[in-house]
Scaffold this active site. Structure first.
Site, PDB file in Angstrom:
ATOM      1  N   LYS A  31      -2.890 -12.610 -52.611  1.00 17.39           N
ATOM      2  CA  LYS A  31      -1.450 -12.645 -52.876  1.00 17.39           C
ATOM      3  C   LYS A  31      -0.662 -12.609 -51.576  1.00 17.39           C
ATOM      4  CE  LYS A  31       2.060 -10.445 -55.810  1.00 17.39           C
ATOM      5  NZ  LYS A  31       2.330  -9.343 -56.756  1.00 17.39           N
ATOM      6  N   GLU A  71      -4.283 -10.153 -63.905  1.00 20.65           N
ATOM      7  CA  GLU A  71      -4.179  -9.550 -62.571  1.00 20.65           C
ATOM      8  C   GLU A  71      -4.889  -8.196 -62.546  1.00 20.65           C
ATOM      9  OE1 GLU A  71      -0.642  -8.246 -59.428  1.00 20.65           O
ATOM     10  OE2 GLU A  71      -0.211  -8.351 -61.575  1.00 20.65           O
ATOM     11  N   CYS A 109       1.426 -12.652 -60.363  1.00 19.67           N
ATOM     12  CA  CYS A 109       2.559 -11.878 -60.874  1.00 19.67           C
ATOM     13  C   CYS A 109       3.895 -12.371 -60.320  1.00 19.67           C
ATOM     14  CB  CYS A 109       2.335 -10.392 -60.580  1.00 19.67           C
ATOM     15  SG  CYS A 109       3.493  -9.292 -61.441  1.00 19.67           S
TER      16      CYS A 109
END
Length: 506
Positions: free
Chosen positions: A330, A264, A382
């Protein structure tokens, strides 16, 4: 008076201790049997209590569970929040106090509507109410479904139920078993202990069943680059190119891999700032018949920021171009880390509410898979990997792998990253898809479609993980149906327990 006070507090104190013990069920301890015993002890502790007493007992249980189980959050607050000790402790205490509301909601609702320790109440109503409390915790204020009891069973016989009903089914079975244990203790009916024994035995039997079919002809070589970049230095302008070249050099040594994966935000710059570099990286990957996937930060023309994933090299996207429609953005943002609730009020108060990169925008809930070297992958950045329904809906019939990129450097050497890996393993098991987890400083690992770790590298080291992964074909029942069967079960269980209660009281 002292005796009276002690009498009032002894059950909440015991509950807090029992709640704290629950953390032992999860990684890194993984004493999975604890997750069967501690809910049973909670049910025993609230037996015979009033609603008011039960709510405090449940709240104390929650305080114990979350004070020990999410202690790793304090590492991030203290290390990067920029606030005095008192403020750090206050914020951590506020989070624990909030999360403890949900076990309290469970104990209050159970005593309010199903106070008697009947077999029906303990085996149907209690598990149903526990699931409702879990669902609320996973949804309210964007949700925090961490430490759902089912995650602790990833290496237990009950894990075999995950492809059928997901982690929530494991939680349900734990509560059914706990209810049976509580009934056995309260009523001295020791034959009820057969129920958890049967559940565990059935799970062991199911472990020999495979819901999906491996495709060895599509086995793929992957290389995961763990850069181990210091979080305090990562975004310094002077460290931009040393960091980028670190990942580039490690990738050059692994061009024989079909897919090379960076973690990430591995590239500490906006994508729009690096067109020449990314174009050259794309060409080099193509020349070596490989593809590179990386996390990167993006800024759209309208000024919105996104935490994104891009793929270059052998991809269906053609030659590199700055096209945000070909990125994964995301969706489930981390509160305070990636967005700040009540921003205008909180940002001026403390550095913690004004962390770098804390003004991201959301991507769509469902997005196209990232495709690299012919392999579609369902991405999760994540924190997103903890949201089972989001991951499930992003897996298609064509998906070969689950892909999660993370940076757990915020949490140091705490138990948080280990719990994070445990949750990611559950996603692989639920959906019958191998998992690729690439992180900045660990845990970097790959699993098979049963959630078993095939290969990993130590935390806090600069290293490259090489592995071969075999995609699967087919769908698990959970992939097809999601949690809907459990919603129906909860409704029917509560209706039946309530009907039985009314009939008994009539």
């Amino acid at each position: 008076m002292k005796n009276t006070l002690f009498h009032r507090l002894k059950r909440p104190i015991a509950a807090a201790f029992v709640g704290a013990l629950t953390t032992l069920a999860f990684a890194p301890y993984q004493i999975w049997l604890v997750a069967l015993i501690t809910p049973a002890l909670l049910l025993i502790l609230i037996h015979g209590q009033s609603r008011r007493q039960a709510i405090w007992t449940g709240y104390a249980w929650g305080l114990g569970q979350f004070a020990s189980g999410i202690s790793w959050v304090y590492v991030s607050i203290a290390g990067f929040g920029g606030m005095p000790l008192a403020a750090n402790l206050f914020l951590m205490g506020a989070l624990i106090a909030y999360l403890a509301i949900y076990p309290a909601l469970f104990t209050w609702s159970y005593q309010r509507f199903f106070a008697k320790a009947t077999l029906l109440n303990l085996l149907l109503a209690a598990p149903a109410l526990w699931l409702i409390a879990d669902w609320l915790r996973g949804w309210v204020m964007t949700g925090f479904p961490w430490l759902w009891l089912g995650y602790s069973q990833i290496d237990s016989p009950l894990a075999s139920f995950a492809p059928i009903g997901g982690v929530e089914l494991l939680t349900l079975l734990l509560l059914v078993g706990a209810g049976a244990i509580a009934y056995a203790v309260i009523h001295k009916r020791w034959s009820m202990l057969l129920i958890p024994t049967v559940l565990l035995s059935t799970g062991y039997g199911l472990s020999h069943w495979d819901w999906v079919t491996p495709q060895p002809d599509k086995t793929t070589k992957v290389a995961l680059i763990q850069g181990n970049v210091d979080q305090n230095l990562k975004w310094l302008p002077s460290q931009r190119w040393p960091t980028i070249m670190k990942y580039t050099d490690l990738s050059r040594e692994n061009w024989d891999a079909d897919i090379i994966i960076w973690p990430e935000a591995a590239i500490p710059a906006f994508e729009v700032e690096l067109p020449s570099y990314l174009s050259n990286l794309d060409s080099a990957a193509k020349m070596n018949q490989s593809a590179i996937i990386s996390g990167i930060v993006n800024q759209a023309e309208d000024g919105q920021f996104y935490n994104s994933i891009l793929a270059v090299g052998l991809t269906p996207y053609g030659d590199y171009s700055f096209d945000l429609t070909e990125r994964y953005h995301k969706h489930h943002l981390l509160p305070f880390g990636e967005f700040v609730p009540f921003e205008s009020i909180l940002r001026p108060l403390a550095p913690f509410f004004n962390l770098p990169m804390s003004s991201f925008s959301r991507g769509d809930f469902v997005q196209p898979n990232i495709v690299a070297n012919g392999h579609p992958m369902a991405p999760a950045l994540c924190y997103e990997i903890i949201f089972n329904e989001q991951v499930r809906q992003n897996v298609t019939d064509d998906t070969d792998f689950l892909l999660t990129l993370s940076n757990d450097a915020w949490f140091g050497r705490s138990i948080g990253p280990l719990q994070h890996m445990e949750i990611a393993r559950m996603r692989a098991l639920e959906l019958g898809k191998p998992l690729i987890r690439s992180t900045n400083n660990g845990l970097t690992a790959v699993t098979d479609h049963r959630g078993k770790i095939i290969a990993s590298i130590p935390q806090f080291e600069t290293a490259v993980l090489r592995a071969e992964l075999t995609p699967t074909q087919g769908q698990t029942p959970y992939h097809q149906l999601g949690s809907w069967p459990l919603y129906i079960w909860v409704a029917l269980s509560l209706a039946l327990a309530w009907w039985r209660k009314r009939r008994t009281n009539a």
